[in-house]
Design a protein around this motif. Structure first.
Motif, PDB file in Angstrom:
ATOM      1  N   CYS A 140       0.948  -1.508   0.005  1.00 55.23           N
ATOM      2  CA  CYS A 140      -0.145  -0.088  -0.067  1.00 55.23           C
ATOM      3  C   CYS A 140       0.806   1.232  -0.041  1.00 55.23           C
ATOM      4  N   LYS A 141       0.676   2.178  -0.711  1.00 55.33           N
ATOM      5  CA  LYS A 141       1.459   3.282  -0.733  1.00 55.33           C
ATOM      6  C   LYS A 141       0.396   4.712  -0.740  1.00 55.33           C
ATOM      7  N   ALA A 142       0.130   5.265   0.372  1.00 54.59           N
ATOM      8  CA  ALA A 142      -0.650   6.500   0.520  1.00 54.59           C
ATOM      9  C   ALA A 142      -0.243   7.874   0.031  1.00 54.59           C
ATOM     10  N   TRP A 143       0.515   7.759  -0.893  1.00 55.66           N
ATOM     11  CA  TRP A 143       1.120   8.827  -1.496  1.00 55.66           C
ATOM     12  C   TRP A 143       0.546   9.839  -2.106  1.00 55.66           C
ATOM     13  N   SER A 144       0.660  11.160  -2.036  1.00 55.11           N
ATOM     14  CA  SER A 144       0.008  12.384  -2.984  1.00 55.11           C
ATOM     15  C   SER A 144       0.294  12.184  -4.384  1.00 55.11           C
ATOM     16  N   LYS A 145       1.242  11.506  -4.816  1.00 57.63           N
ATOM     17  CA  LYS A 145       1.589  11.403  -6.103  1.00 57.63           C
ATOM     18  C   LYS A 145       1.692   9.885  -6.631  1.00 57.63           C
ATOM     19  N   LYS A 146       1.511   9.960  -8.204  1.00 55.30           N
ATOM     20  CA  LYS A 146       1.443   8.507  -8.646  1.00 55.30           C
ATOM     21  C   LYS A 146       2.615   7.636  -8.398  1.00 55.30           C
ATOM     22  N   VAL A 147       2.305   6.358  -8.192  1.00 57.93           N
ATOM     23  CA  VAL A 147       3.509   5.354  -7.977  1.00 57.93           C
ATOM     24  C   VAL A 147       4.266   5.012  -9.112  1.00 57.93           C
ATOM     25  N   SER A 179      -2.806   2.140  -4.192  1.00 60.79           N
ATOM     26  CA  SER A 179      -2.131   3.533  -4.410  1.00 60.79           C
ATOM     27  C   SER A 179      -3.324   4.521  -3.940  1.00 60.79           C
ATOM     28  N   LYS A 180      -2.912   5.485  -3.295  1.00 56.87           N
ATOM     29  CA  LYS A 180      -4.044   6.448  -3.022  1.00 56.87           C
ATOM     30  C   LYS A 180      -4.248   7.305  -4.254  1.00 56.87           C
ATOM     31  N   SER A 181      -3.210   7.581  -4.969  1.00 52.31           N
ATOM     32  CA  SER A 181      -3.363   8.685  -6.236  1.00 52.31           C
ATOM     33  C   SER A 181      -3.216   7.864  -7.610  1.00 52.31           C
ATOM     34  N   GLY A 182      -3.014   6.734  -7.528  1.00 53.42           N
ATOM     35  CA  GLY A 182      -2.923   6.125  -8.955  1.00 53.42           C
ATOM     36  C   GLY A 182      -1.460   5.652  -9.386  1.00 53.42           C
ATOM     37  N   PHE A 183      -1.364   5.415 -10.500  1.00 50.63           N
ATOM     38  CA  PHE A 183      -0.146   4.785 -11.056  1.00 50.63           C
ATOM     39  C   PHE A 183       0.395   5.528 -12.504  1.00 50.63           C
ATOM     40  N   ASN A 192       0.142  -5.274 -15.222  1.00 49.13           N
ATOM     41  CA  ASN A 192      -0.413  -6.160 -16.296  1.00 49.13           C
ATOM     42  C   ASN A 192       0.602  -7.388 -16.782  1.00 49.13           C
ATOM     43  N   GLU A 193       1.867  -7.066 -17.067  1.00 46.92           N
ATOM     44  CA  GLU A 193       2.769  -8.025 -17.748  1.00 46.92           C
ATOM     45  C   GLU A 193       2.838  -9.149 -16.473  1.00 46.92           C
ATOM     46  N   LYS A 194       3.331  -8.649 -15.271  1.00 47.59           N
ATOM     47  CA  LYS A 194       3.666  -9.805 -14.004  1.00 47.59           C
ATOM     48  C   LYS A 194       2.390 -10.220 -13.660  1.00 47.59           C
ATOM     49  N   GLY A 195       1.086  -9.860 -13.979  1.00 47.93           N
ATOM     50  CA  GLY A 195       0.070 -10.447 -13.232  1.00 47.93           C
ATOM     51  C   GLY A 195      -0.264  -9.583 -11.708  1.00 47.93           C
ATOM     52  N   VAL A 196       0.339  -8.442 -11.554  1.00 46.97           N
ATOM     53  CA  VAL A 196      -0.162  -7.880 -10.288  1.00 46.97           C
ATOM     54  C   VAL A 196      -1.314  -7.075 -10.560  1.00 46.97           C
ATOM     55  N   LYS A 197      -1.948  -7.124  -9.437  1.00 48.86           N
ATOM     56  CA  LYS A 197      -3.301  -6.469  -9.314  1.00 48.86           C
ATOM     57  C   LYS A 197      -3.195  -5.122  -8.772  1.00 48.86           C
ATOM     58  N   LEU A 198      -3.634  -4.135  -9.382  1.00 51.93           N
ATOM     59  CA  LEU A 198      -3.652  -2.737  -9.135  1.00 51.93           C
ATOM     60  C   LEU A 198      -5.085  -2.120  -8.581  1.00 51.93           C
ATOM     61  N   TYR A 199      -4.788  -1.501  -7.552  1.00 48.63           N
ATOM     62  CA  TYR A 199      -6.193  -0.904  -6.993  1.00 48.63           C
ATOM     63  C   TYR A 199      -5.836   0.615  -6.701  1.00 48.63           C
ATOM     64  N   SER A 208     -10.294  -1.023  -9.246  1.00 50.50           N
ATOM     65  CA  SER A 208      -9.229  -1.980  -9.883  1.00 50.50           C
ATOM     66  C   SER A 208      -8.792  -0.939 -11.111  1.00 50.50           C
ATOM     67  N   VAL A 209      -7.515  -1.054 -11.498  1.00 53.02           N
ATOM     68  CA  VAL A 209      -6.778  -0.589 -12.449  1.00 53.02           C
ATOM     69  C   VAL A 209      -6.106  -1.328 -13.534  1.00 53.02           C
ATOM     70  N   LYS A 210      -6.286  -1.289 -14.509  1.00 56.06           N
ATOM     71  CA  LYS A 210      -6.171  -2.105 -15.584  1.00 56.06           C
ATOM     72  C   LYS A 210      -5.135  -1.541 -16.616  1.00 56.06           C
ATOM     73  N   GLU A 211      -5.753  -0.207 -16.908  1.00 55.12           N
ATOM     74  CA  GLU A 211      -4.894   0.529 -17.803  1.00 55.12           C
ATOM     75  C   GLU A 211      -4.757   1.992 -17.659  1.00 55.12           C
ATOM     76  N   TRP A 212      -4.217   2.633 -18.388  1.00 53.32           N
ATOM     77  CA  TRP A 212      -3.794   4.128 -17.841  1.00 53.32           C
ATOM     78  C   TRP A 212      -4.783   5.269 -18.622  1.00 53.32           C
ATOM     79  N   VAL A 213      -5.372   6.089 -17.664  1.00 52.54           N
ATOM     80  CA  VAL A 213      -6.554   6.904 -18.314  1.00 52.54           C
ATOM     81  C   VAL A 213      -5.848   8.284 -18.352  1.00 52.54           C
TER      82      VAL A 213
END
Length: 213
Positions: A140-147, A179-183, A192-199, A208-213
């Motif tokens: 978990c990363k509660a950052w104000s910036k994207k990971v 992530s609090k602020s996205g990736f 996505n390549e490694k099968g890591v689930k993002l939220y 859930s995050v699967k693609e960049w917007v």
């Protein structure tokens, strides 16, 4: 600024203390989301997973635990077996009291059989509780910036190194990064390549995050 704790002053900057508290609250929120929306049976916050190659261990923000169908099946069998054994044992005591006016006149073979059933139920219960648990590594990363990609990649390497250790305590079946602020875009591609689930946290909880917007 300093705070007083125990018998002395602890030199912890308030900003760092505040960041730690925010991170802990963020982890707690996602932990509750895991149980309510992702069907996790149990969560273990701030857990160290160690092995011979890393005896100190890696601190994992959250370790999520799910029971697969086999574990749930063993729990049901254990419960039914235990209930039947107890009821039959009570019935045996009742029969002994009815016929001999002494509950301890119960047939020893009958008693041994019922105790054997209870032992089997306990074995099933242990198997259901531990043998078929599935573990999930959560960062978990509660950052104000994207990971950035570096954080996702470094965490994935620690996750892989732990799983490849022959003396690991558990096997983690999946990894989640929150992530609090996205990736950033390449971090999402890497996950996505490694099968890591993002939220990412949203107004309604987590998405859930699967693609960049």
């Amino acid at each position: 600024m300093f705070k007083f704790q125990g018998i002395g002053y602890i030199g912890v900057p308030m900003s760092r203390e505040s960041s730690y508290a925010k991170g802990k609250e963020f982890e707690n929120r996602f932990g509750e989301f895991m149980k309510s929306d992702l069907d996790f049976d149990k969560i273990k916050p701030r857990t160290f997973l160690s092995s011979t190659i890393n005896p100190k261990g890696s601190e994992v923000d959250i370790v999520g635990v799910r029971k697969d169908d086999r574990g749930k099946f063993f729990n049901v069998i254990a419960g039914v077996t235990m209930l039947v054994a107890v009821l039959l044992l009570l019935y045996g005591f009742y029969e002994a009291w009815l016929w001999y006016d002494d509950i301890w006149m119960i047939d020893p073979i009958y008693t041994s059989t019922m105790l054997g059933l209870e032992a089997i139920a306990i074995i099933y219960l242990i198997l259901g509780a531990n043998k078929f648990d599935k573990y999930t590594w959560v960062e978990c990363k509660a950052w104000s910036k994207k990971v950035p990609i570096k954080e996702v990649r470094d965490c994935y390497h620690r996750y892989q190194e732990y799983n490849q250790s022959k003396d690991r305590k558990h096997t983690c079946h999946e990894m989640i990064f929150v992530s609090k602020s996205g990736f950033v875009a390449n971090a999402i591609d890497y996950a996505n390549e490694k099968g890591v689930k993002l939220y990412v946290e949203s107004e309604d909880g987590f998405e859930s995050v699967k693609e960049w917007v």
